[in-house]
Design an enzyme around this catalytic site. Sequence first.
Site, PDB file in Angstrom:
ATOM      1  N   ALA A 138      27.955 -11.486  -4.183  1.00  0.00           N
ATOM      2  CA  ALA A 138      28.267 -12.714  -3.430  1.00  0.00           C
ATOM      3  C   ALA A 138      27.041 -13.035  -2.597  1.00  0.00           C
ATOM      4  O   ALA A 138      26.947 -12.656  -1.451  1.00  0.00           O
ATOM      5  CB  ALA A 138      29.490 -12.501  -2.551  1.00  0.00           C
ATOM      6  N   ALA A 139      26.100 -13.752  -3.210  1.00  0.00           N
ATOM      7  CA  ALA A 139      24.743 -13.784  -2.664  1.00  0.00           C
ATOM      8  C   ALA A 139      24.468 -14.932  -1.698  1.00  0.00           C
ATOM      9  O   ALA A 139      23.658 -14.780  -0.800  1.00  0.00           O
ATOM     10  CB  ALA A 139      23.735 -13.850  -3.799  1.00  0.00           C
ATOM     11  N   ALA A 140      25.117 -16.072  -1.887  1.00  0.00           N
ATOM     12  CA  ALA A 140      24.737 -17.256  -1.122  1.00  0.00           C
ATOM     13  C   ALA A 140      24.783 -16.983   0.378  1.00  0.00           C
ATOM     14  O   ALA A 140      25.696 -16.292   0.828  1.00  0.00           O
ATOM     15  CB  ALA A 140      25.686 -18.415  -1.449  1.00  0.00           C
ATOM     16  N   PRO A 141      23.808 -17.480   1.116  1.00  0.00           N
ATOM     17  CA  PRO A 141      22.672 -18.318   0.738  1.00  0.00           C
ATOM     18  C   PRO A 141      21.419 -17.530   0.357  1.00  0.00           C
ATOM     19  O   PRO A 141      20.331 -18.099   0.367  1.00  0.00           O
ATOM     20  CB  PRO A 141      22.427 -19.130   1.986  1.00  0.00           C
ATOM     21  CG  PRO A 141      22.824 -18.217   3.095  1.00  0.00           C
ATOM     22  CD  PRO A 141      23.893 -17.304   2.556  1.00  0.00           C
ATOM     23  N   GLY A 142      21.544 -16.289   0.041  1.00  0.00           N
ATOM     24  CA  GLY A 142      20.396 -15.573  -0.508  1.00  0.00           C
ATOM     25  C   GLY A 142      19.563 -14.799   0.489  1.00  0.00           C
ATOM     26  O   GLY A 142      18.494 -14.310   0.142  1.00  0.00           O
ATOM     27  N   ASP A 167      26.874 -16.116  -7.158  1.00  0.00           N
ATOM     28  CA  ASP A 167      27.839 -16.664  -6.216  1.00  0.00           C
ATOM     29  C   ASP A 167      28.767 -17.577  -6.974  1.00  0.00           C
ATOM     30  O   ASP A 167      28.396 -18.156  -8.004  1.00  0.00           O
ATOM     31  CB  ASP A 167      27.144 -17.416  -5.083  1.00  0.00           C
ATOM     32  CG  ASP A 167      28.047 -17.519  -3.867  1.00  0.00           C
ATOM     33  OD1 ASP A 167      27.973 -16.635  -3.003  1.00  0.00           O
ATOM     34  OD2 ASP A 167      28.848 -18.463  -3.799  1.00  0.00           O
ATOM     35  N   CYS A 214      31.769  -9.526   7.391  1.00  0.00           N
ATOM     36  CA  CYS A 214      31.505  -9.914   8.781  1.00  0.00           C
ATOM     37  C   CYS A 214      32.825 -10.057   9.515  1.00  0.00           C
ATOM     38  O   CYS A 214      33.004 -10.939  10.329  1.00  0.00           O
ATOM     39  CB  CYS A 214      30.682 -11.185   8.854  1.00  0.00           C
ATOM     40  SG  CYS A 214      31.399 -12.542   7.948  1.00  0.00           S
TER      41      CYS A 214
END
Lengths: 786, 180
Positions: free
Chosen positions: A401-405, A425, A526
Amino acid sequence: MGRKAKFNEGVLVKKGPGRKSKKQKDPSLPRALKDDETSPNKKLSRRQKLRARKRDQQLKKRQEKQKLNTAKASVQKNARTHIPKKQFSEESESDEDEELDNNVIRPSTKGFSDDNKLWLTPKINSKVQHESSGEDISENEDSEDEMEQSVNEESEAEDSMEIEQDNLSDTDSDQRDEFSPENDEEEGDNDDNNELLPIEKQSIRLRKKEALEKKLANEEMQLNIADQEKFVFPSKKEDLEVQSLQEVQQRIREIMAVLSDFSKLRDGSHSRQDYLKILKHDLCTYYSYNDFLMEKILEVFPLSEALEFLEASEVQRPLTIRTNSLKTRRRDLAQALINRGVNLDPIGKWSKVGLVVYSSQVPMGATPEYLAGHYIIQGASSLLPVMALAPQENERVLDLAAAPGGKASHIAAIMKNTGVLFANDVNSDRVKAVVGNFHRLGVVNSVITCMDGRKYPDFIKGFDRVLLDAPCTGTGVVAKDQSVKTSKDEVDIQRCYNLQRELLLAAIDCVNANSSTGGYIVYSTCSVLPEENEWVVDYALKKRNVKLVSTGLDFGTEGFVNYRHHRFHPTMKSTRRFYPHTHNMDGFFVAKLKKFSNLIPSSDKSKDGEEIEDEANDILIGSDSEDNNAEEANKQNKNSTSSNKKRKRGDGEGNKIVNGISAINGGSKVKKHKGLSDKPKNEKVKKGKSQSEGNKTVNSISDINGGNKVKKHKGLSDKPKNEKVKKGRGESEGNKIVNSISDINGGHKVKKHKGPAKNTKNEKVKMKNNLKQKKMSKKRNITQKK
Amino acid sequence: MKRLSEERTRILFEKLSKYIGSNIKLLIERPDGLYCFREQKDRVYYVSEKILKLSSNIPPEQLVSIGTCFGKFTKSNKFRLHITALNYLAPYAQCKIWLKPSTEQQFLYGHHITKSGLGRISENIEKYQGVVIYNMQDLPLGFGVAARSTTECKLADPLTAVCFHQADIGEYIRSEEDLL
């Protein structure tokens, strides 16, 4: 010759700690200033002493002269106060008589009692005398005097202040009249007053006023405290609706105080629960959370810490940036940014790429350095999962789940653009941000995909490391997004952790356990809620061949092992939690898992999806969940196969063997959620076997419960004929059992059959327990076979 | 991901050679493995064979980008370089223009470069040759096309454009949505 070539430019290494590190000494005040804070009696310099002595002598001479001239007995008593007056201006003399009359009434206590008094002054006083006398009184004295008079009247009672008062009070003649004769020591000090500089007098006056104000304020506060010292429990509902935020805050504080020493401060008629209820209500109003989230937060933290957390969640974390080590070094970047008027510092010893920005004259997201990809704006907490992942060069890494990188580009930077980095993503709009960031930061070893992370293992597997920064409710980053406070609900959290579980299982499936360098998965969120953190990891521990390993982060608090009714795996200690109030970064959770076998535990293999749904239903509280379970059971009933039958029959036997252990474990502790994946046909078999056998031997709870459960499924199934048969048998067998528990259960059984819709809570719990126990024993059996 | 056709390869290389000249062969013959150009949805990607092989597992409709995107073929079959190609253009560039700090910001907003903003310029730039733009700290800011040759530049008056803007790194925030 000529210009000196600067070959080593930019490589200059500073020697020593540098000028900035030299600390300035604490400021030292000149002694003269320091002393007058505490006492008006300063230590005089030698020259001052000399002058004072000389003055003394002159004074004495004059006194003697005077004595010769006047020599009246009535004057003698107060001569000591009187004489210094003489050196004053002539005008004051007219008033002096009055003053003297006053003084007659109260002889000084300080002076000498014998005849010497006339000319001899106590030593201390002579010391205090200053070279300057009353001659240089400033013009503005009058106004100040008036002020001071009023002050005088108010403060008569204060003993400590008297000396100071005396010093001030007799500068002018008209003021003399007002001068309070009540003060005992006044007269004794009169001669000092004359010697003070006007500025000193002013300062003393000011100090006196200050002290007076402080005293009044203190009294006022005492009054206030007296008013509300004891917290009165609001009796009616209207009392709960407090008007101002200040009152709410006040009440929060009071309740906190009561709760901190409950047995002593409590109001006899109310329980802790009542207090907590009000506290929760107040916190919700004060910080504008919804009830649900506040309750969750209060569950996670102890009271005082919860308050700190809420407070810290109101404040933004400092802006931090990460140096892109592919393009520049931190020192160069810091220099370039400082030249643009940015005030920054390294983030801490734990990171070599982080910088904290305190203030900036330019927008940090639009400097040429930013556009050239020398840094990226990233929270301090976002560095942690990547540090925990610790990717190596030439590895194959996946960010699910990469966004925003941000984290993914950090991984690429650590790998130095070698190996392969897959960044995925699900959101196609957010993937664009990944593309932009990767190209800006110069990441060239990447494959950017846009798909559902849960399906990733279907396409590609065999990664060395996988990072899963799962989507979450964001309860750790309330400061960034205030809407979390009110928008989250039980259902949202449920949705979140179901998704997280599926993603984590997918992430684990993507990893190759036999990788020579890796085989690691890092899971981070988070959020601060254990439902989305420890519980998810615990679930994965049960579902896959993974174990928790140390994250390699030397700070942060340990993850929960016990949380409310949950008992997580003991290795949960090696996970890390970060909080805004203790670590000054966003609330964060990091867990590092190592996969030790590519095998997926066999019982799960066929029906991962179902299980997850099942568990969600388990958690749902209410009659609906029961129905769902039953329905699913029915489905499975139809799907069951003969091969399963065989296997499960074996399980039934296993049940017998392990029964004792599962009973000891107490059911609730062992959380295997495979309860509903059992095929009812097998259950039939099992039931037949285990119950009949169990009845012969000393029975265990699980067996009896087992019967119970099966019956329930059948009760709701569509085949009435079978039902009857089974029911009959089950009951008859149940009746045979001598065990008291079984009797109870039997009673329930019967009831349930009669009214399947009316399930009591007890039954539910028991059912769950027995399901778990069954699964447990089954699993053990499998492992034994292996 | 598919191979570029003969014609498209030619068009691409012609375009690249305007900026980096004969350095193209450094792009293809690299010491650290085989690299190739691949095309998807008219976009051209420059990527290592190794990564390409792995990415073949991903269905094309779900593959967003691999390696570095160099640019795209327009509908009229011309090649347009994107700013994302700067990573490879800047180190191999033959013609360079350095900007004064005052013009730097203007260029990053997409303006052409006037003579007054010119800090330095490399020798022997021909008219309409591709140039890479730097600031005075040697930070690559973008690329464009020389409007005047170096010799013409010396005589030009301060307001004439010496370089036409093609792409700049400001696009990373100006138009992140359509970078590819």
